[in-house]
Design a protein around this motif. Sequence first.
Motif, PDB file in Angstrom:
ATOM      1  N   UNK A 140      16.530 -24.112  53.426  1.00 17.92           N
ATOM      2  CA  UNK A 140      17.294 -25.366  53.457  1.00 17.92           C
ATOM      3  C   UNK A 140      16.408 -26.533  53.893  1.00 17.92           C
ATOM      4  N   UNK A 141      15.475 -26.282  54.784  1.00 19.49           N
ATOM      5  CA  UNK A 141      14.527 -27.338  55.167  1.00 19.49           C
ATOM      6  C   UNK A 141      13.759 -27.827  53.938  1.00 19.49           C
ATOM      7  N   UNK A 142      13.364 -26.912  53.075  1.00 21.18           N
ATOM      8  CA  UNK A 142      12.637 -27.304  51.869  1.00 21.18           C
ATOM      9  C   UNK A 142      13.534 -28.069  50.907  1.00 21.18           C
ATOM     10  N   UNK A 143      14.824 -27.753  50.918  1.00 17.05           N
ATOM     11  CA  UNK A 143      15.771 -28.500  50.074  1.00 17.05           C
ATOM     12  C   UNK A 143      15.924 -29.954  50.530  1.00 17.05           C
ATOM     13  N   UNK A 144      15.669 -30.205  51.811  1.00 16.12           N
ATOM     14  CA  UNK A 144      16.031 -31.499  52.375  1.00 16.12           C
ATOM     15  C   UNK A 144      17.512 -31.544  52.696  1.00 16.12           C
ATOM     16  N   UNK A 145      18.075 -30.353  52.933  1.00 17.32           N
ATOM     17  CA  UNK A 145      19.495 -30.243  53.225  1.00 17.32           C
ATOM     18  C   UNK A 145      19.815 -30.525  54.678  1.00 17.32           C
ATOM     19  N   UNK A 146      21.091 -30.678  54.947  1.00 18.26           N
ATOM     20  CA  UNK A 146      21.578 -30.947  56.302  1.00 18.26           C
ATOM     21  C   UNK A 146      22.229 -29.669  56.817  1.00 18.26           C
ATOM     22  N   UNK A 147      21.573 -29.003  57.741  1.00 18.72           N
ATOM     23  CA  UNK A 147      22.076 -27.746  58.278  1.00 18.72           C
ATOM     24  C   UNK A 147      23.155 -28.041  59.313  1.00 18.72           C
ATOM     25  N   UNK A 148      24.319 -27.444  59.110  1.00 15.56           N
ATOM     26  CA  UNK A 148      25.426 -27.609  60.055  1.00 15.56           C
ATOM     27  C   UNK A 148      25.777 -26.223  60.614  1.00 15.56           C
ATOM     28  N   UNK A 149      25.195 -25.877  61.751  1.00 15.77           N
ATOM     29  CA  UNK A 149      25.531 -24.612  62.380  1.00 15.77           C
ATOM     30  C   UNK A 149      26.798 -24.767  63.218  1.00 15.77           C
ATOM     31  N   UNK A 150      27.502 -23.681  63.482  1.00 16.36           N
ATOM     32  CA  UNK A 150      28.677 -23.798  64.348  1.00 16.36           C
ATOM     33  C   UNK A 150      28.323 -24.092  65.797  1.00 16.36           C
ATOM     34  N   UNK A 151      27.099 -23.690  66.208  1.00 20.54           N
ATOM     35  CA  UNK A 151      26.734 -23.881  67.613  1.00 20.54           C
ATOM     36  C   UNK A 151      27.751 -23.223  68.524  1.00 20.54           C
ATOM     37  N   UNK A 152      27.972 -23.847  69.678  1.00 23.51           N
ATOM     38  CA  UNK A 152      29.030 -23.397  70.597  1.00 23.51           C
ATOM     39  C   UNK A 152      30.067 -24.511  70.706  1.00 23.51           C
ATOM     40  N   UNK A 153      30.493 -24.994  69.547  1.00 18.09           N
ATOM     41  CA  UNK A 153      31.405 -26.130  69.500  1.00 18.09           C
ATOM     42  C   UNK A 153      32.868 -25.726  69.603  1.00 18.09           C
ATOM     43  N   UNK A 154      33.130 -24.448  69.769  1.00 16.89           N
ATOM     44  CA  UNK A 154      34.488 -23.951  69.960  1.00 16.89           C
ATOM     45  C   UNK A 154      34.409 -22.676  70.779  1.00 16.89           C
ATOM     46  N   UNK A 155      35.458 -22.382  71.518  1.00 17.39           N
ATOM     47  CA  UNK A 155      35.476 -21.197  72.385  1.00 17.39           C
ATOM     48  C   UNK A 155      35.292 -19.906  71.599  1.00 17.39           C
ATOM     49  N   UNK A 156      35.672 -19.886  70.328  1.00 16.17           N
ATOM     50  CA  UNK A 156      35.517 -18.651  69.549  1.00 16.17           C
ATOM     51  C   UNK A 156      34.049 -18.264  69.419  1.00 16.17           C
ATOM     52  N   UNK A 157      33.151 -19.245  69.519  1.00 13.22           N
ATOM     53  CA  UNK A 157      31.731 -18.948  69.391  1.00 13.22           C
ATOM     54  C   UNK A 157      31.174 -18.290  70.642  1.00 13.22           C
ATOM     55  N   UNK A 158      31.857 -18.436  71.748  1.00 17.16           N
ATOM     56  CA  UNK A 158      31.430 -17.747  72.965  1.00 17.16           C
ATOM     57  C   UNK A 158      31.743 -16.262  72.872  1.00 17.16           C
ATOM     58  N   UNK A 159      32.621 -15.908  71.927  1.00 19.38           N
ATOM     59  CA  UNK A 159      32.967 -14.500  71.723  1.00 19.38           C
ATOM     60  C   UNK A 159      32.002 -13.849  70.736  1.00 19.38           C
ATOM     61  N   UNK A 160      31.774 -14.506  69.604  1.00 16.75           N
ATOM     62  CA  UNK A 160      30.864 -13.895  68.616  1.00 16.75           C
ATOM     63  C   UNK A 160      29.405 -14.122  68.990  1.00 16.75           C
ATOM     64  N   UNK A 161      29.127 -15.175  69.770  1.00 15.27           N
ATOM     65  CA  UNK A 161      27.831 -15.321  70.415  1.00 15.27           C
ATOM     66  C   UNK A 161      26.664 -15.722  69.548  1.00 15.27           C
TER      67      UNK A 161
END
Length: 207
Positions: A140-161
Amino acid sequence: MSHPVHLAVIYYSATGTGTEIANEISKAAEEAGALVRVRKVSELAPQAAIDSNPRWAAHHAATSGVPAPTTDDIEWADAVIFGSPSRFGNVASQLKQFLDTLSPLWSQNKLADKVYSGFTSATTLHGGHESTLLALYNTIHHFGGIIVPPGYTDAVKLVDGNPYGTSHQAEPGNEAESVNVHTRNAAKHQATRVVKIAQVLKSGLAS
């Protein structure tokens, strides 16, 4: 949405885990107002290898009607979520083969400025979940794309980690059925976040 986000979910799945996650993402994205295309990349393995694993053979037959992606799907999309099982900590060759066909779009700068994200699965807890997504994002870096990761922007991500994308530890021999509520919640959040960010970018470009 007056100008709904176009989302392409492009993935590979051998025994069904990826298909379950892709369908969860698709459903959540549609609920968020996006127009969605779900595409399963073409199988590269010989039929003998597929037939040697009953679950692989059954899933291959069950998903024979899912269209394979084309470059048109990428051009159409404002956002793309790629999915791949982990193969020795890397992207599966089936998905990589499709990515390698995108050079004509890349040379015309038609892959840039889109939103991209990814999901993965492995049958072991530390089986390359993060490295597979990071390897995907190199492209994606080579595409010049905009990577949108989930990060820890919601409590559900603290579960899947996994801040890099949705990931799932599949149960060997029961892969598709093992996709649990935690993975589904993470997939829903990722889809909603990707659509939200893509909509902001699309609205800004249209104004």
